[in-house]
Design a protein around this motif. Sequence first.
Motif, PDB file in Angstrom:
ATOM      1  N   ARG A 178      50.176  52.168  39.479  1.00 15.35           N
ATOM      2  CA  ARG A 178      50.259  51.862  38.051  1.00 15.35           C
ATOM      3  C   ARG A 178      50.062  50.373  37.793  1.00 15.35           C
ATOM      4  N   ALA A 179      50.692  49.522  38.603  1.00 19.15           N
ATOM      5  CA  ALA A 179      50.567  48.079  38.408  1.00 19.15           C
ATOM      6  C   ALA A 179      49.130  47.626  38.579  1.00 19.15           C
ATOM      7  N   TYR A 180      48.412  48.232  39.508  1.00 22.07           N
ATOM      8  CA  TYR A 180      47.017  47.847  39.737  1.00 22.07           C
ATOM      9  C   TYR A 180      46.144  48.220  38.539  1.00 22.07           C
ATOM     10  N   VAL A 181      46.357  49.397  37.983  1.00 27.42           N
ATOM     11  CA  VAL A 181      45.592  49.823  36.808  1.00 27.42           C
ATOM     12  C   VAL A 181      45.879  48.907  35.625  1.00 27.42           C
ATOM     13  N   GLU A 182      47.149  48.530  35.481  1.00 27.30           N
ATOM     14  CA  GLU A 182      47.498  47.648  34.372  1.00 27.30           C
ATOM     15  C   GLU A 182      46.883  46.259  34.532  1.00 27.30           C
ATOM     16  N   ARG A 183      46.770  45.788  35.787  1.00 19.77           N
ATOM     17  CA  ARG A 183      46.118  44.494  36.009  1.00 19.77           C
ATOM     18  C   ARG A 183      44.624  44.571  35.731  1.00 19.77           C
ATOM     19  N   CYS A 184      43.994  45.649  36.112  1.00 21.30           N
ATOM     20  CA  CYS A 184      42.552  45.784  35.907  1.00 21.30           C
ATOM     21  C   CYS A 184      42.188  45.890  34.429  1.00 21.30           C
ATOM     22  N   THR A 185      43.045  46.513  33.661  1.00 25.11           N
ATOM     23  CA  THR A 185      42.759  46.718  32.234  1.00 25.11           C
ATOM     24  C   THR A 185      43.464  45.729  31.332  1.00 25.11           C
TER      25      THR A 185
ATOM     26  N   LEU B  14      31.311  37.853  31.238  1.00 23.26           N
ATOM     27  CA  LEU B  14      30.658  38.864  30.411  1.00 23.26           C
ATOM     28  C   LEU B  14      29.303  39.256  30.986  1.00 23.26           C
ATOM     29  N   ALA B  15      28.571  38.280  31.524  1.00 22.19           N
ATOM     30  CA  ALA B  15      27.247  38.574  32.076  1.00 22.19           C
ATOM     31  C   ALA B  15      27.334  39.455  33.312  1.00 22.19           C
ATOM     32  N   HIS B  16      28.416  39.327  34.090  1.00 16.36           N
ATOM     33  CA  HIS B  16      28.561  40.080  35.339  1.00 16.36           C
ATOM     34  C   HIS B  16      29.598  41.193  35.231  1.00 16.36           C
ATOM     35  N   ASP B  17      30.103  41.464  34.040  1.00 14.78           N
ATOM     36  CA  ASP B  17      31.133  42.496  33.857  1.00 14.78           C
ATOM     37  C   ASP B  17      32.313  42.285  34.790  1.00 14.78           C
ATOM     38  N   ASN B  18      32.708  41.038  34.944  1.00 15.83           N
ATOM     39  CA  ASN B  18      33.803  40.663  35.831  1.00 15.83           C
ATOM     40  C   ASN B  18      35.089  40.650  35.014  1.00 15.83           C
ATOM     41  N   TRP B  19      35.789  41.794  34.993  1.00 16.35           N
ATOM     42  CA  TRP B  19      36.979  41.867  34.154  1.00 16.35           C
ATOM     43  C   TRP B  19      38.121  41.025  34.700  1.00 16.35           C
ATOM     44  N   VAL B  20      38.179  40.817  36.008  1.00 22.85           N
ATOM     45  CA  VAL B  20      39.239  39.990  36.587  1.00 22.85           C
ATOM     46  C   VAL B  20      39.116  38.560  36.060  1.00 22.85           C
ATOM     47  N   LEU B  21      37.916  38.020  36.081  1.00 23.04           N
ATOM     48  CA  LEU B  21      37.700  36.668  35.572  1.00 23.04           C
ATOM     49  C   LEU B  21      37.890  36.617  34.058  1.00 23.04           C
ATOM     50  N   PHE B  22      37.482  37.675  33.373  1.00 25.79           N
ATOM     51  CA  PHE B  22      37.606  37.689  31.917  1.00 25.79           C
ATOM     52  C   PHE B  22      39.067  37.640  31.491  1.00 25.79           C
ATOM     53  N   TRP B  23      39.921  38.484  32.093  1.00 26.62           N
ATOM     54  CA  TRP B  23      41.343  38.474  31.732  1.00 26.62           C
ATOM     55  C   TRP B  23      41.985  37.137  32.096  1.00 26.62           C
ATOM     56  N   LYS B  24      41.547  36.559  33.222  1.00 24.70           N
ATOM     57  CA  LYS B  24      42.100  35.273  33.648  1.00 24.70           C
ATOM     58  C   LYS B  24      41.765  34.174  32.644  1.00 24.70           C
ATOM     59  N   MET B  25      40.516  34.162  32.177  1.00 23.43           N
ATOM     60  CA  MET B  25      40.117  33.128  31.226  1.00 23.43           C
ATOM     61  C   MET B  25      40.730  33.372  29.847  1.00 23.43           C
ATOM     62  N   ARG B  26      40.980  34.604  29.496  1.00 22.67           N
ATOM     63  CA  ARG B  26      41.589  34.865  28.198  1.00 22.67           C
ATOM     64  C   ARG B  26      43.001  34.307  28.126  1.00 22.67           C
ATOM     65  N   ARG B  27      43.666  34.246  29.262  1.00 22.25           N
ATOM     66  CA  ARG B  27      44.998  33.635  29.294  1.00 22.25           C
ATOM     67  C   ARG B  27      44.927  32.110  29.390  1.00 22.25           C
ATOM     68  N   ALA B  28      43.761  31.566  29.736  1.00 23.73           N
ATOM     69  CA  ALA B  28      43.631  30.122  29.935  1.00 23.73           C
ATOM     70  C   ALA B  28      43.158  29.389  28.687  1.00 23.73           C
TER      71      ALA B  28
ATOM     72  N   THR C  96      37.734  45.505  24.275  1.00 22.70           N
ATOM     73  CA  THR C  96      37.530  46.952  24.377  1.00 22.70           C
ATOM     74  C   THR C  96      36.409  47.284  25.348  1.00 22.70           C
ATOM     75  N   GLY C  97      35.292  46.592  25.217  1.00 20.07           N
ATOM     76  CA  GLY C  97      34.169  46.855  26.123  1.00 20.07           C
ATOM     77  C   GLY C  97      34.512  46.546  27.566  1.00 20.07           C
ATOM     78  N   MET C  98      35.200  45.446  27.805  1.00 19.37           N
ATOM     79  CA  MET C  98      35.574  45.095  29.173  1.00 19.37           C
ATOM     80  C   MET C  98      36.596  46.081  29.727  1.00 19.37           C
ATOM     81  N   ARG C  99      37.517  46.533  28.896  1.00 17.05           N
ATOM     82  CA  ARG C  99      38.522  47.487  29.355  1.00 17.05           C
ATOM     83  C   ARG C  99      37.898  48.852  29.661  1.00 17.05           C
ATOM     84  N   LEU C 100      36.966  49.297  28.841  1.00 16.87           N
ATOM     85  CA  LEU C 100      36.279  50.555  29.108  1.00 16.87           C
ATOM     86  C   LEU C 100      35.486  50.487  30.407  1.00 16.87           C
ATOM     87  N   HIS C 101      34.854  49.347  30.651  1.00 20.15           N
ATOM     88  CA  HIS C 101      34.105  49.182  31.901  1.00 20.15           C
ATOM     89  C   HIS C 101      35.039  49.240  33.099  1.00 20.15           C
ATOM     90  N   ALA C 102      36.209  48.598  32.987  1.00 19.76           N
ATOM     91  CA  ALA C 102      37.174  48.638  34.087  1.00 19.76           C
ATOM     92  C   ALA C 102      37.677  50.060  34.331  1.00 19.76           C
TER      93      ALA C 102
END
Length: 325
Positions: free
Chosen positions: A288-295, A241-255, A269-275
């Motif tokens: 399409r797959a890349y966009v879905e992974r980012c969001t 959250l501090a670094h707006d790292n959506w890749v790490l955020f989605w990874k931790m949300r699954r963990a 919502t905020g992380m997805r809008l930033h992505a």
Amino acid sequence: MSGSSQTPYSLLSNQRRSGEQRPSNKRGPSGGWSRLKTPNIDSLEVYGYPSKGETKLNDPKAQESLYNKIVERYMKFCASSSSGDELDKQFASLSLSSTSPLATPSPPAPPPSRASRSGSNASNAPPSHSVELATILTALRKLREAIVATARRDVFAQRVYIFNIHAAILCKEWESYAPALISLLTKIHSQSPLPAPELHEFVGFWILDLACRQSDIMAAYTVKTQFKHEDRRVGLVLKALAHDNWVLFWKMRRAVDGYQRRIMEFADTGMRLHALKCLGRSYMTADRAYVERCTDRKWVDLVKDGVGWELAESEKIVIRRPKVK
């Protein structure tokens, strides 16, 4: 007309002059023939809100009895779902507002017609899952208010607050779990200390709530330092959250576990809008797959949320088109 004959009016006047009592037209009690039936009152709705003057819940035995009924109804509610996914949907359905600012609110459903109401015997129909869950949360609120009114901070109060926080987090009812969480850690814990594992769990909830729902990273780190909370997953969520790292955020949300994941959803919502903004500034087209992974969201759902990009036949998403000079 003969002198002995009297009209009804003369008979009435004679009775009044003679002091005779008029026959009473009032009906006696009908007893078992009465059409007014005693309403069936839900056992969880017997008590009112202590904040509005209810005093019956000041009795400790009444509090414990209500808590046992709440737990029983909650367990029946959970057992009524055929699978864990269905139960998760039931908890999510209680949310009254959409968490996505891109989504267009749907109009309220029209009320049922008079014919459908009369033909569907609604009084005997079992309550829906959302109504049942709302009734349970309302009863928990009343019980929590009674505990506050009686300044009860024993093990029973601790158990009620733990149960309330868990149930409210699954429903994303922050109005219910946030004050209960603070009271548990700052008031009840001082007199009835929580076991180390539960203290670790609820401090982690507080940190995630500050960071994900309230967007207060500084306060989250303050609580983390105050309670000396060490949790690798919670720490990585704060870092993401501090670094707006959506890749790490989605990874931790699954963990994380189900309770932590539900609190993290406030920041989705905020992380997805930033992505989406980063993709819009960096690419003309993207897979399409890349966009879905980012969001962390399917393309169909992104379109429902209001994303105006186009999907080409080659599974390429057209983000921007070259400007024609």
